[in-house]
Write a protein that holds these residues in place. Structure first.
Motif, PDB file in Angstrom:
ATOM      1  N   VAL A   1     -13.803  20.073 -20.363  1.00  0.00           N
ATOM      2  CA  VAL A   1     -15.086  19.407 -20.164  1.00  0.00           C
ATOM      3  C   VAL A   1     -15.002  18.017 -20.777  1.00  0.00           C
ATOM      4  O   VAL A   1     -14.586  17.854 -21.919  1.00  0.00           O
ATOM      5  CB  VAL A   1     -16.229  20.223 -20.831  1.00  0.00           C
ATOM      6  CG1 VAL A   1     -17.541  19.484 -20.713  1.00  0.00           C
ATOM      7  CG2 VAL A   1     -16.318  21.614 -20.229  1.00  0.00           C
ATOM      8  N   ASN A   2     -15.371  17.011 -19.999  1.00  0.00           N
ATOM      9  CA  ASN A   2     -15.403  15.633 -20.481  1.00  0.00           C
ATOM     10  C   ASN A   2     -16.850  15.202 -20.636  1.00  0.00           C
ATOM     11  O   ASN A   2     -17.673  15.407 -19.743  1.00  0.00           O
ATOM     12  CB  ASN A   2     -14.703  14.680 -19.509  1.00  0.00           C
ATOM     13  CG  ASN A   2     -13.215  14.937 -19.442  1.00  0.00           C
ATOM     14  OD1 ASN A   2     -12.606  15.344 -20.419  1.00  0.00           O
ATOM     15  ND2 ASN A   2     -12.639  14.695 -18.283  1.00  0.00           N
ATOM     16  N   ILE A   3     -17.142  14.589 -21.746  1.00  0.00           N
ATOM     17  CA  ILE A   3     -18.492  14.098 -21.994  1.00  0.00           C
ATOM     18  C   ILE A   3     -18.473  12.581 -21.816  1.00  0.00           C
ATOM     19  O   ILE A   3     -17.644  11.877 -22.386  1.00  0.00           O
ATOM     20  CB  ILE A   3     -18.967  14.475 -23.407  1.00  0.00           C
ATOM     21  CG1 ILE A   3     -19.009  15.998 -23.532  1.00  0.00           C
ATOM     22  CG2 ILE A   3     -20.313  13.849 -23.701  1.00  0.00           C
ATOM     23  CD1 ILE A   3     -19.358  16.489 -24.909  1.00  0.00           C
ATOM     24  N   ILE A   4     -19.413  12.109 -21.015  1.00  0.00           N
ATOM     25  CA  ILE A   4     -19.517  10.672 -20.760  1.00  0.00           C
ATOM     26  C   ILE A   4     -20.692  10.130 -21.558  1.00  0.00           C
ATOM     27  O   ILE A   4     -21.812  10.615 -21.449  1.00  0.00           O
ATOM     28  CB  ILE A   4     -19.722  10.398 -19.263  1.00  0.00           C
ATOM     29  CG1 ILE A   4     -18.526  10.916 -18.478  1.00  0.00           C
ATOM     30  CG2 ILE A   4     -19.926   8.913 -19.018  1.00  0.00           C
ATOM     31  CD1 ILE A   4     -18.671  10.796 -16.989  1.00  0.00           C
ATOM     32  N   THR A   5     -20.404   9.108 -22.330  1.00  0.00           N
ATOM     33  CA  THR A   5     -21.446   8.517 -23.172  1.00  0.00           C
ATOM     34  C   THR A   5     -22.010   7.257 -22.508  1.00  0.00           C
ATOM     35  O   THR A   5     -21.464   6.757 -21.524  1.00  0.00           O
ATOM     36  CB  THR A   5     -20.884   8.150 -24.555  1.00  0.00           C
ATOM     37  OG1 THR A   5     -19.904   7.132 -24.366  1.00  0.00           O
ATOM     38  CG2 THR A   5     -20.269   9.357 -25.250  1.00  0.00           C
ATOM     39  N   LYS A   6     -23.081   6.745 -23.083  1.00  0.00           N
ATOM     40  CA  LYS A   6     -23.658   5.497 -22.596  1.00  0.00           C
ATOM     41  C   LYS A   6     -22.646   4.364 -22.722  1.00  0.00           C
ATOM     42  O   LYS A   6     -22.569   3.490 -21.856  1.00  0.00           O
ATOM     43  CB  LYS A   6     -24.918   5.133 -23.383  1.00  0.00           C
ATOM     44  CG  LYS A   6     -26.132   5.901 -22.972  1.00  0.00           C
ATOM     45  CD  LYS A   6     -27.353   5.367 -23.726  1.00  0.00           C
ATOM     46  CE  LYS A   6     -28.610   6.054 -23.274  1.00  0.00           C
ATOM     47  NZ  LYS A   6     -29.809   5.512 -23.948  1.00  0.00           N
TER      48      LYS A   6
ATOM     49  N   ASP B   1     -19.418   4.622 -22.494  1.00  0.00           N
ATOM     50  CA  ASP B   1     -18.449   4.774 -21.414  1.00  0.00           C
ATOM     51  C   ASP B   1     -19.002   4.181 -20.110  1.00  0.00           C
ATOM     52  O   ASP B   1     -18.289   3.493 -19.378  1.00  0.00           O
ATOM     53  CB  ASP B   1     -18.109   6.251 -21.187  1.00  0.00           C
ATOM     54  CG  ASP B   1     -17.343   6.874 -22.331  1.00  0.00           C
ATOM     55  OD1 ASP B   1     -16.643   6.131 -23.056  1.00  0.00           O
ATOM     56  OD2 ASP B   1     -17.446   8.109 -22.509  1.00  0.00           O
TER      57      ASP B   1
END
Length: 85
Positions: free
Chosen positions: A3-8, A10
């Motif tokens: 699972v990859n989490i995308i931040t603001k 990014d």
């Protein structure tokens, strides 16, 4: 499955990279050769005088269009003329 989490941050970085690529595409387009050239641009490109350019027009060697008193020459016609010689 990872699972990859995308931040603001990014997304902001992606936005900046995308905008930069779009700017580069527009820059490439503006550096391409113009389709229609004025008489002064043709004379400069071919390194010819006004008289020579007039002779090319009169003889039909180089086609042109007149718009509001200004003569325009198609760049592709100039290329064809140069390739024939």
């Amino acid at each position: 499955m990872a699972v990859n989490i995308i931040t603001k941050e990014d997304l902001q970085e992606f936005k900046m990279e995308l905008l930069e690529e779009i700017k580069n595409l527009f820059h490439i387009k503006t550096t391409e050769q113009k389709l229609w050239l004025r008489s002064s641009e043709v004379k400069s490109l071919l390194k010819i005088s006004s008289g020579t350019l007039q002779n090319l027009r009169i003889s039909g060697t180089l086609r042109y269009s007149k718009v509001g008193g200004t003569l325009y020459y198609n760049y592709q016609d100039i290329e064809k003329m140069l390739n024939q010689k």
